[in-house]
Design a protein around this motif. Structure first.
Motif, PDB file in Angstrom:
ATOM      1  N   GLY A 180     -24.736  48.694  -1.498  1.00 13.88           N
ATOM      2  CA  GLY A 180     -25.787  48.932  -0.274  1.00 13.88           C
ATOM      3  C   GLY A 180     -26.326  47.889   0.131  1.00 13.88           C
ATOM      4  O   GLY A 180     -26.513  47.650   1.555  1.00 13.88           O
ATOM      5  N   LYS A 181     -26.406  46.834  -0.459  1.00 20.70           N
ATOM      6  CA  LYS A 181     -26.920  45.420  -0.072  1.00 20.70           C
ATOM      7  C   LYS A 181     -25.936  44.685   0.825  1.00 20.70           C
ATOM      8  O   LYS A 181     -26.129  44.314   1.899  1.00 20.70           O
ATOM      9  CB  LYS A 181     -27.355  44.600  -1.297  1.00 20.70           C
ATOM     10  N   ILE A 182     -24.627  44.926   0.529  1.00 18.01           N
ATOM     11  CA  ILE A 182     -23.597  44.275   1.155  1.00 18.01           C
ATOM     12  C   ILE A 182     -23.315  44.922   2.468  1.00 18.01           C
ATOM     13  O   ILE A 182     -23.087  44.264   3.463  1.00 18.01           O
ATOM     14  CB  ILE A 182     -22.393  44.449   0.363  1.00 18.01           C
ATOM     15  N   VAL A 195     -13.527  44.143   8.160  1.00 19.66           N
ATOM     16  CA  VAL A 195     -13.205  43.774   7.014  1.00 19.66           C
ATOM     17  C   VAL A 195     -14.274  44.463   5.893  1.00 19.66           C
ATOM     18  O   VAL A 195     -13.670  45.118   4.722  1.00 19.66           O
ATOM     19  CB  VAL A 195     -12.981  42.409   6.552  1.00 19.66           C
ATOM     20  N   VAL A 196     -15.330  44.176   5.967  1.00 17.09           N
ATOM     21  CA  VAL A 196     -16.429  44.905   5.100  1.00 17.09           C
ATOM     22  C   VAL A 196     -16.032  46.484   4.926  1.00 17.09           C
ATOM     23  O   VAL A 196     -16.404  46.997   4.051  1.00 17.09           O
ATOM     24  CB  VAL A 196     -17.730  44.160   5.485  1.00 17.09           C
ATOM     25  N   GLY A 221     -15.729  48.777   2.131  1.00 10.97           N
ATOM     26  CA  GLY A 221     -16.654  49.822   1.864  1.00 10.97           C
ATOM     27  C   GLY A 221     -15.948  51.463   1.558  1.00 10.97           C
ATOM     28  O   GLY A 221     -15.982  52.131   0.625  1.00 10.97           O
ATOM     29  N   ASP A 222     -14.692  51.453   2.441  1.00 10.93           N
ATOM     30  CA  ASP A 222     -13.800  52.670   2.411  1.00 10.93           C
ATOM     31  C   ASP A 222     -13.305  52.609   0.858  1.00 10.93           C
ATOM     32  O   ASP A 222     -13.355  53.765   0.245  1.00 10.93           O
ATOM     33  CB  ASP A 222     -12.712  52.747   3.410  1.00 10.93           C
ATOM     34  N   MET A 258     -13.268  54.983  -4.677  1.00 14.68           N
ATOM     35  CA  MET A 258     -12.822  54.127  -5.976  1.00 14.68           C
ATOM     36  C   MET A 258     -11.541  55.089  -6.671  1.00 14.68           C
ATOM     37  O   MET A 258     -11.011  54.489  -7.515  1.00 14.68           O
ATOM     38  CB  MET A 258     -13.893  53.959  -6.845  1.00 14.68           C
ATOM     39  N   ASP A 259     -11.682  56.524  -6.519  1.00 11.32           N
ATOM     40  CA  ASP A 259     -10.869  57.088  -7.494  1.00 11.32           C
ATOM     41  C   ASP A 259      -9.646  57.367  -6.464  1.00 11.32           C
ATOM     42  O   ASP A 259      -8.719  57.861  -7.356  1.00 11.32           O
ATOM     43  CB  ASP A 259     -11.534  58.475  -7.763  1.00 11.32           C
ATOM     44  N   ASN A 260      -9.310  57.068  -5.514  1.00 12.59           N
ATOM     45  CA  ASN A 260      -8.078  56.971  -4.531  1.00 12.59           C
ATOM     46  C   ASN A 260      -8.037  55.926  -3.355  1.00 12.59           C
ATOM     47  O   ASN A 260      -7.913  56.424  -2.536  1.00 12.59           O
ATOM     48  CB  ASN A 260      -8.260  58.597  -3.808  1.00 12.59           C
ATOM     49  N   ILE A 261      -8.163  54.948  -3.871  1.00 11.71           N
ATOM     50  CA  ILE A 261      -8.065  53.653  -2.828  1.00 11.71           C
ATOM     51  C   ILE A 261      -6.896  53.696  -2.159  1.00 11.71           C
ATOM     52  O   ILE A 261      -6.804  53.420  -1.126  1.00 11.71           O
ATOM     53  CB  ILE A 261      -8.393  52.525  -3.949  1.00 11.71           C
TER      54      ILE A 261
END
Length: 142
Positions: free
Chosen positions: A16-18, A63-64, A68-69, A74-77
């Protein structure tokens, strides 16, 4: 390489901060990349690479957003970054080592922006996560 529950929690808690500073973090990451590894500039001959340029701000944000995507998926990068992987492998033909260099620059940028949050555990979690992202982005090269 899979992320532990603790690593996932760290990544999600910092995201969230990033993301709130996506343009600044992305721009600074690219500025670090081009300063520390000038050979990476060859992939951007049409960009104004001066610090803070519109090109760096725009691409840094992209890039960011891509990171974020990966965070959101995370379970399907693999699926989340498939098109980006194809673009960089088949069209742009980016040397795969550059993803590791970019990851390093992103880690340094995050550490400088969030020193309180960027503990040793956070560093390890983000390093592991970005290694997974880099691996996914270079899968099409194999």
């Amino acid at each position: 390489m899979s992320l532990t529950r603790a690593e996932r929690t760290i990544i999600m808690s910092m995201w969230g901060k990033i993301s709130a500073q996506a343009e600044a973090i992305g721009t600074e990451t690219l500025e670090r990349l081009f300063t520390s590894y000038p050979q990476t500039k060859t992939y951007f001959p049409h960009f104004d690479l001066h610090p803070g340029s519109a090109h760096l701000r725009s691409h840094g944000s992209k890039v960011v957003v891509a990171v974020g995507d990966a965070v959101k998926n995370m379970d399907n990068i693999d699926s989340a970054l498939s098109k980006l992987s194809e673009l960089h492998a088949y069209i742009l033909r980016v040397d795969p080592v550059n993803f590791k260099l970019l990851s390093h620059c992103l880690l340094v940028t995050m550490a400088s922006h969030f020193p309180e949050d960027f503990t040793a555990d956070a560093h390890a979690a983000w390093d592991k996560f970005l290694s997974v992202v880099s691996s996914v982005l270079t899968e099409k090269y194999r």
